[in-house]
Design an enzyme around this catalytic site. Sequence first.
Site, PDB file in Angstrom:
ATOM      1  N   ASP A  78      14.183   8.894 -54.177  1.00 57.12           N
ATOM      2  CA  ASP A  78      13.552   9.941 -53.374  1.00 57.12           C
ATOM      3  C   ASP A  78      12.329   9.312 -52.700  1.00 57.12           C
ATOM      4  O   ASP A  78      11.895   8.216 -53.045  1.00 57.12           O
ATOM      5  CB  ASP A  78      13.195  11.140 -54.258  1.00 57.12           C
ATOM      6  CG  ASP A  78      13.084  12.427 -53.439  1.00 57.12           C
ATOM      7  OD1 ASP A  78      13.076  12.350 -52.190  1.00 57.12           O
ATOM      8  OD2 ASP A  78      12.983  13.517 -54.042  1.00 57.12           O
ATOM      9  N   ASP A 108      11.395  13.866 -45.755  1.00 58.90           N
ATOM     10  CA  ASP A 108      11.655  15.220 -45.264  1.00 58.90           C
ATOM     11  C   ASP A 108      10.553  16.162 -45.722  1.00 58.90           C
ATOM     12  O   ASP A 108       9.800  15.856 -46.647  1.00 58.90           O
ATOM     13  CB  ASP A 108      13.018  15.720 -45.782  1.00 58.90           C
ATOM     14  CG  ASP A 108      13.096  15.715 -47.298  1.00 58.90           C
ATOM     15  OD1 ASP A 108      12.738  14.685 -47.909  1.00 58.90           O
ATOM     16  OD2 ASP A 108      13.500  16.737 -47.890  1.00 58.90           O
TER      17      ASP A 108
HETATM   18  N1  GUN Z   1      13.364  17.099 -54.698  1.00 56.27           N
HETATM   19  C1  GUN Z   1      13.556  18.432 -54.881  1.00 56.27           C
HETATM   20  N2  GUN Z   1      13.614  19.059 -53.676  1.00 56.27           N
HETATM   21  C2  GUN Z   1      13.484  18.116 -52.725  1.00 56.27           C
HETATM   22  C3  GUN Z   1      13.471  18.149 -51.293  1.00 56.27           C
HETATM   23  O1  GUN Z   1      13.613  19.195 -50.661  1.00 56.27           O
HETATM   24  N3  GUN Z   1      13.308  16.952 -50.646  1.00 56.27           N
HETATM   25  C4  GUN Z   1      13.154  15.773 -51.336  1.00 56.27           C
HETATM   26  N4  GUN Z   1      13.032  14.646 -50.648  1.00 56.27           N
HETATM   27  N5  GUN Z   1      13.153  15.720 -52.681  1.00 56.27           N
HETATM   28  C5  GUN Z   1      13.312  16.878 -53.359  1.00 56.27           C
END
Ligand code: GUN
Length: 487
Positions: A90, A125
């Site tokens: 992420d 995002d």
């Molecule tokens: N982890 C939980 N929700 C999200 C999200 O909307 N975007 C991102 N990048 N990580 C997340």
Amino acid sequence: MSDVFEIVDKDLMGRIGRLYTPHGVVETPTVMPVINPNLRLIEPAELKKYGAQMLITNSYIIYRTERLKQAALEGGLHKLLGFDGPIMTDSGSFQLSVYGSVEIDNPGIVSFERDIGTDIGVPLDIPTPPDVPYGQAREELETTLARMAEAKSYAGKMLLAGPVQGSTFLDLREEAARRAYETGFDVYPLGAVVPLMESYRYADLVDIIVHSKMGLRPDAAVHLFGAGHPMMLALAVALGCDLFDSAAYALYAKDGRYMTVDGTYHIGRLQHLPCACPVCTAHSARAIAEADETTRTRLLAEHNLYATFAEIRLIKQSILDGDLMELVERRCRAHPRMLSGLKRMMDYAPYIEKFDRASKSTFFYLGPESARRPEVLRHNRLLQNLTVTGNALITTRKDTDTAGFDHVFGVRMPFGVFPEELNETYPVGHSETISDFGPEARDLTLGHVLSFIRSRPGAAFTFACDRKWESSVLEEIAKVAQVKKLY
Ligand code: GUN
Ligand code: ZN
């Protein structure tokens, strides 16, 4: 068509798929355990033992921690975590949503993810929370979409996720998904749904999943960001989610919480452990509750992982067997808000029906929601192709005298009318139902029978039935057919 995702089996909108990553093939649906690179509760290499095929970690945390950053840039992410399977990272969007800003921009984090050898990277995002003003959701969505397009030129060979945002606005979710799909990504995470799950807003979650799916094509691999409670996995899979990630196994463990498919228990309140995993067969509830904090957290995290992957295996078997709907109906009785989620899912049955497979094992009637299943709708939709002229008999009994009739039909709750030839086929002929239906299923069946008859004004119908049919229902049928009581 996606060149990294292949669908091998289907049931409802759920599917068993294969996701091809640089570090191997992952069979979906699956949950990616979240690894906090600073807090290694369970070593990543060990996670395979519980059933994990793929992990997710946070590239922003690595980037911000000098020691981790250097190690990741020099030896790669897989060496840093000691895991040779696929790893998704992420981007720091979560930190962005919590702290309001992050110390890196979109090209910076995507380049970093690429440089440390991530299998699937996520752009920066903007996770727009539920229920914000429409203008804000629109504006943030445009920023997210622009960053997603920008990320493509920094991704190199890394697979790239295209998050679908749009808050609780279903038109925005659908548009976000469509525009993401048009740009082309390898995985499509549905974002900012954690607040909905935390507050048990499963009906709203169903809306968001279905509308996002409407904007994507079926070949898109869909990831439900931050979802991993075993209670809701079957529902989300049935709606077409393929990947999940969850820190819940570890976060819940720290709070002494024990996850099951029926909900969460606090370990201190359990006298018995309703699970057969290695942790629960080797320890008593009391031994876990009274263990030192590190041991307790570790044991609970292990159990939580076992429970999560046991559910994933059951879901996959249900897809193969064609009884995922039965599993979803059972799971959605774990909590009233899950039941609301199931009811909302059934509102989409006409849409789900388009994707559902033609033949399954046996249709089990498990409650009034079963009467609204896609199979019941499909049965009645296909019946519309049938021309009926002359004298037609609809009968509830096989031994009825059929002399003088041009057509003979059976009738069965909750399906309604069916041609005799379908007596041996799914779903009408392969169904286990009950005789004492409640009013909801009765009215739905009556509606199917009435519309079958009404749409064929060229035929004269006789409706022959046994005692089970209530007089109020027969009064309705008597308006369109001659009713004959077989008792
Ligand atoms: N982890 C939980 N929700 C999200 C999200 O909307 N975007 C991102 N990048 N990580 C997340
Ligand atoms: Zn257990």
